[in-house]
Design an enzyme around this catalytic site. Structure first.
Site, PDB file in Angstrom:
ATOM      1  N   ARG A 121     -33.302 -18.815   2.092  1.00  0.00           N
ATOM      2  CA  ARG A 121     -34.380 -19.151   2.599  1.00  0.00           C
ATOM      3  C   ARG A 121     -34.951 -20.249   3.747  1.00  0.00           C
ATOM      4  O   ARG A 121     -35.709 -20.444   3.883  1.00  0.00           O
ATOM      5  CB  ARG A 121     -34.512 -20.017   0.908  1.00  0.00           C
ATOM      6  CG  ARG A 121     -35.034 -18.997  -0.103  1.00  0.00           C
ATOM      7  CD  ARG A 121     -35.288 -19.745  -0.947  1.00  0.00           C
ATOM      8  NE  ARG A 121     -33.533 -20.474  -1.845  1.00  0.00           N
ATOM      9  CZ  ARG A 121     -33.581 -21.458  -3.054  1.00  0.00           C
ATOM     10  NH1 ARG A 121     -35.916 -21.698  -3.147  1.00  0.00           N
ATOM     11  NH2 ARG A 121     -33.171 -20.885  -3.421  1.00  0.00           N
ATOM     12  N   GLY A 149     -30.505 -27.751 -15.152  1.00  0.00           N
ATOM     13  CA  GLY A 149     -29.271 -27.762 -16.099  1.00  0.00           C
ATOM     14  C   GLY A 149     -29.994 -29.041 -16.450  1.00  0.00           C
ATOM     15  O   GLY A 149     -29.856 -29.996 -15.866  1.00  0.00           O
TER      16      GLY A 149
END
Length: 461
Positions: free
Chosen positions: A14, A149
């Site tokens: 990216r 998470g």
């Protein structure tokens, strides 16, 4: 005993770059160098960097980089290759042959998380040691934890489970504590279970978080400032990290007695050193190994890079790189000092002057419109406007030596190699090609010819 392992194998697609993500720069250092710097306050016996994409480039950059030069007493870097990038667990599995028989703790850091403070890592290690944990996780409470998470603990911060965001129930998503991806393991405990990791997930990767299920006790330590755990995945993240780092640096120096006029327009690398009563004007940028002494005023519109500036110096609308300016000297406007220029005390380097690999003695002035390259000037020398040293013959550079109290007239050319003695005066418009002894006037130009009554003849019709 503490060993550190830095995960630096990924490409970082990216970032849209051929350069490995961990080698992109932030405030004058690569991301991975910054991670190494964050471990300064703990005693380390081994430093392992896990490399993959363009690993040779990462190795070369670290071996030749600022971090090694700044910390020569640190343990040597060891490089571990991860030929396939199959997750964080897989990366740490590559350490098994390298840490065989190691009985200490392993600190795991990410090469793309460059804002961790040394104090945070020190705190993490202290908690780990105090409670004799099998594993200690760095966690953070995010205002918006979507995509991360969640870490669930009891009242003693003992980790009960880690649940990926996509697997969280609506109630579980109300928990804002997330895993920062920074761990400390007791290596003998981790070593036993690493071979048992499985890639039973959609990504077919081995996750280091899966080890938490098999280790006991595992404790969470919350980072005080969640911005420290920002990971760099794209150019926007890099810009955000730069803003965070700049805020830290500017707050530090303003608290220490430095005046920043319009801080939002100023950038300062955290490698720069400033003394109290320095004033930094708008649109000024300080980079690299720069040091500026008390009373100096830099800017507006100046760039200082890898340079030392003495007390009470003024640098206005100028560029100074790899150079030294002694106390009470003035530089600019629109001057350029480069290539190890050294300016003595009480000197003036004025507008549109370029100095390259040149040394000026105390109280020497180069006021305007001059180029001096590969030159050494004594004290109280005055360089007239438009003076240049012709130091390059098309193949080699040559030196110019100018003695104390010598003066050059406007538009003089000194053709190197050449030496002018002390108390020499060079007449304006001279092209000097031979050495000149002390106490001389040198005139090296054609004699003026005047023809009375002369005018241009008109052309015939």
């Amino acid at each position: 005993m503490i060993a550190i392992a830095i995960l630096a194998a990924g490409r970082g697609t990216r970032m849209k770059s051929d350069l490995p993500k961990v080698l992109h720069e932030l405030g004058g250092r690569s991301l991975v160098e910054r991670v190494l710097q964050s471990c300064q306050e703990i005693e380390i016996c081994r430093r392992l960097v896990i490399v993959g994409y363009r690993g040779e480039l990462v190795k070369q950059s670290l071996i030749e980089g600022k971090e090694i030069a700044d910390n020569p007493q640190s343990p040597p870097l060891e490089f571990v290759e991860q030929t396939e990038q199959l997750g964080t667990g897989h990366a740490i599995q590559q350490l098994l042959p390298h840490l065989e028989g190691f009985q200490g703790d392993l600190l795991v850091l990410n090469g793309d998380v460059p804002l961790l403070r040394a104090e945070t890592i020190k705190q993490l290690m202290a908690v780990h040691k105090q409670h004799q944990n099998s594993a200690t996780l760095l966690t953070a409470n995010l205002p918006n934890p979507q995509g991360y998470g969640r870490v669930f603990t009891d009242s003693q911060n003992l980790v009960q489970q880690i649940v990926e965001d996509r697997d969280c129930t609506p109630d579980q998503k109300q928990n804002h504590r997330i895993n920062a991806g920074v761990y400390c393991f007791h290596w003998p405990d981790l070593e036993k279970i690493l071979p048992e990791l499985k890639a039973d997930n959609d990504q077919k990767e081995y996750y280091l978080t899966d080890t938490v299920t098999f280790l006991n006790p595992v404790r969470a330590v919350d980072v005080e400032d969640y911005q420290e755990i920002l990971g760099i995945n794209d150019r926007k993240h890099l810009a955000t990290a730069c803003d965070i780092l700049q805020t830290r640096v500017k707050d530090k120096w303003m608290t220490a007695g430095v005046t920043l006029l319009d801080p939002s327009s100023i950038t300062i690398d955290d490698t720069v050193e400033l003394q109290p009563d320095v004033v930094i004007e708008p649109q000024t940028h300080l980079r690299g190994q720069t040091a500026i002494a008390s009373g100096s005023r830099i800017g507006p519109g100046s760039l200082i890079e890898n340079s030392q500036i003495g007390e009470n110096v003024t640098v206005l609308y100028s560029v100074v790189s790899d150079s030294i300016v002694a106390e009470n000297s003035r530089v600019g406007p629109y001057a350029h000092l480069r290539g190890h220029a050294e300016i003595g005390a009480n000197c003036r380097v004025g507008n549109f002057v370029e100095l390259k690999n040149t040394q000026l003695g105390d109280r020497t002035n180069v006021a305007h419109l001059s180029y001096l390259g590969d030159a050494t000037l004594g004290e109280k020398v005055n360089i007239g406007a438009g003076t240049i040293t012709a130091n390059y013959d098309g193949k080699n550079k040559h030196k110019t030596q100018i003695g104390d109290r010598t003066k050059t007239g406007s538009n003089s050319v000194l053709v190197a190699p050449i030496t002018l003695g002390e108390d020499v005066t060079v007449a304006a418009g001279s092209v000097v090609t031979e050495d000149v002894p002390n106490d001389c006037l040198v005139i090296a130009r054609s004699r003026q010819v005047v023809k009375p009554g002369w005018k241009l003849k008109e052309p015939k019709k």
